[in-house]
Design a protein around this motif. Structure first.
Motif, mmCIF file in Angstrom:
data_model
loop_
_atom_site.group_PDB
_atom_site.id
_atom_site.type_symbol
_atom_site.label_atom_id
_atom_site.label_comp_id
_atom_site.label_asym_id
_atom_site.label_seq_id
_atom_site.Cartn_x
_atom_site.Cartn_y
_atom_site.Cartn_z
ATOM 1 N N UNK A 178 6.465 -13.770 -10.417
ATOM 2 C CA UNK A 178 4.968 -11.911 -10.475
ATOM 3 C C UNK A 178 4.765 -11.097 -11.812
ATOM 4 N N UNK A 179 3.463 -11.423 -11.707
ATOM 5 C CA UNK A 179 2.797 -10.683 -13.142
ATOM 6 C C UNK A 179 2.070 -9.322 -12.778
ATOM 7 N N UNK A 180 1.618 -8.113 -12.850
ATOM 8 C CA UNK A 180 0.785 -7.429 -13.406
ATOM 9 C C UNK A 180 -0.343 -7.551 -12.046
ATOM 10 N N UNK A 181 -0.370 -6.288 -11.222
ATOM 11 C CA UNK A 181 -1.196 -6.714 -9.494
ATOM 12 C C UNK A 181 -1.278 -7.252 -8.979
ATOM 13 N N UNK A 182 -0.358 -8.149 -8.858
ATOM 14 C CA UNK A 182 1.010 -8.466 -7.990
ATOM 15 C C UNK A 182 1.770 -7.815 -6.644
ATOM 16 N N UNK A 183 1.285 -8.144 -5.222
ATOM 17 C CA UNK A 183 2.190 -6.966 -4.317
ATOM 18 C C UNK A 183 3.421 -8.227 -4.509
ATOM 19 N N UNK A 184 4.329 -6.929 -3.481
ATOM 20 C CA UNK A 184 5.787 -7.988 -3.271
ATOM 21 C C UNK A 184 6.437 -6.974 -2.473
ATOM 22 N N UNK A 185 7.200 -7.905 -1.349
ATOM 23 C CA UNK A 185 7.907 -6.795 -0.755
ATOM 24 C C UNK A 185 6.893 -6.289 0.169
ATOM 25 N N UNK A 186 6.147 -6.888 0.335
ATOM 26 C CA UNK A 186 4.710 -6.433 1.875
ATOM 27 C C UNK A 186 4.818 -7.699 2.527
ATOM 28 N N UNK A 187 5.058 -8.463 2.664
ATOM 29 C CA UNK A 187 3.988 -9.420 3.505
ATOM 30 C C UNK A 187 5.195 -9.478 5.227
ATOM 31 N N UNK A 217 13.631 -2.687 4.417
ATOM 32 C CA UNK A 217 12.201 -2.688 3.734
ATOM 33 C C UNK A 217 11.497 -1.725 3.649
ATOM 34 N N UNK A 218 11.800 -0.482 3.504
ATOM 35 C CA UNK A 218 10.440 1.392 3.848
ATOM 36 C C UNK A 218 9.859 1.269 2.808
ATOM 37 N N UNK A 219 9.577 -0.128 1.790
ATOM 38 C CA UNK A 219 8.183 0.457 1.398
ATOM 39 C C UNK A 219 7.396 -0.956 1.202
ATOM 40 N N UNK A 220 6.351 -0.891 0.109
ATOM 41 C CA UNK A 220 5.427 -2.083 -0.543
ATOM 42 C C UNK A 220 5.563 -1.815 -1.724
ATOM 43 N N UNK A 221 5.442 -2.923 -2.389
ATOM 44 C CA UNK A 221 5.221 -2.750 -4.746
ATOM 45 C C UNK A 221 4.105 -3.607 -4.541
#
Length: 225
Positions: free
Chosen positions: A80-89, A52-56
């Motif tokens: 997930x739709x536009x504006x949502x974060x993923x791969x972040x927590x 996990x080297x990035x947030x999206x």
């Protein structure tokens, strides 16, 4: 598709929680570090177990998040739709973590990739960003808990609950196939077809090719009471 300029990215992030909590100079630094990346339908943004080297942040399109069972069957856990974060927590615990799920583009999609070290720098310096991420984490945990609870409910209940949850992201017109809905509610395709047909007969929704139009969301809510 990958034509976003720096001003485009900055304006986009200004509207996204929790980045709208950042000071101007911090927001500009994040915007300059963000790399727009395009994905085709069915293409994985990342796979479960990848470093996990990035947030999206999703800019356009739709991302489906899967978790694989012990027998390698995909379980759809988020859409997930536009504006949502993923791969972040999974990034909040520091470096060296792995993505716990697989993120796949449901169609043509454009996402912003922010390098881990840039994101964590501003996360450690901005109380507003920390608050926003805590709020996001709380909501995601609530969604997962609801998913586990509804998994024991009858199919009509699970279908109504899922359609209403998708409405919060996509509005009344849901860009989902019946197969994708069946994956989200954890039911067979045949059972999902029957439940959707029953809802359509009652006037709750209209099932079209590649999308579902919610006509009476209040009727769906009544099924959850």
């Amino acid at each position: 598709m990958n034509t976003l300029t720096f001003p485009d990215v900055q304006k986009f992030l200004e509207r996204i929680n929790p980045f709208n909590e950042l000071a101007r100079n911090s927001l500009e630094e994040l915007a300059r570090a963000a790399h727009p990346k395009s994905f085709k339908k069915g293409e994985a943004v990342y796979n479960e177990g990848d470093a996990a080297d990035s947030v999206w942040i999703l800019h356009t399109g739709r991302i489906q998040v899967y978790k694989y069972t012990s027998d390698s069957k995909p379980l759809a856990i988020e859409s997930l739709g536009p504006g949502e974060l993923f791969g972040t927590l999974c990034r909040l615990g520091g470096e060296g973590r792995a993505y716990p799920c697989t993120a796949v583009a449901s169609g043509p999609a454009l996402a912003l990739q922010i390098p881990d070290h840039v994101f964590l720098k501003h996360y450690n310096e901005s109380p507003g960003l920390v608050r926003g991420m805590c709020s996001l984490c709380s909501q995601r945990l609530k969604d997962v808990q609801n998913l586990r609870c509804t998994g024991q409910e009858p199919v009509p209940f699970r279908l109504a609950s899922t359609l209403l949850r998708l409405k919060e992201v996509h509005g009344l017109t849901l860009p989902f196939t019946k197969r994708e809905v069946s994956e989200l509610i954890g039911a067979t395709l045949e059972t999902t077809f029957r439940a959707l047909a029953d809802f359509q007969k009652k006037g709750y929704l209209s099932s079209l090719r590649g999308k579902i139009l919610l006509i009476k969301p209040e009727a769906l809510k009544s099924l959850l009471l």
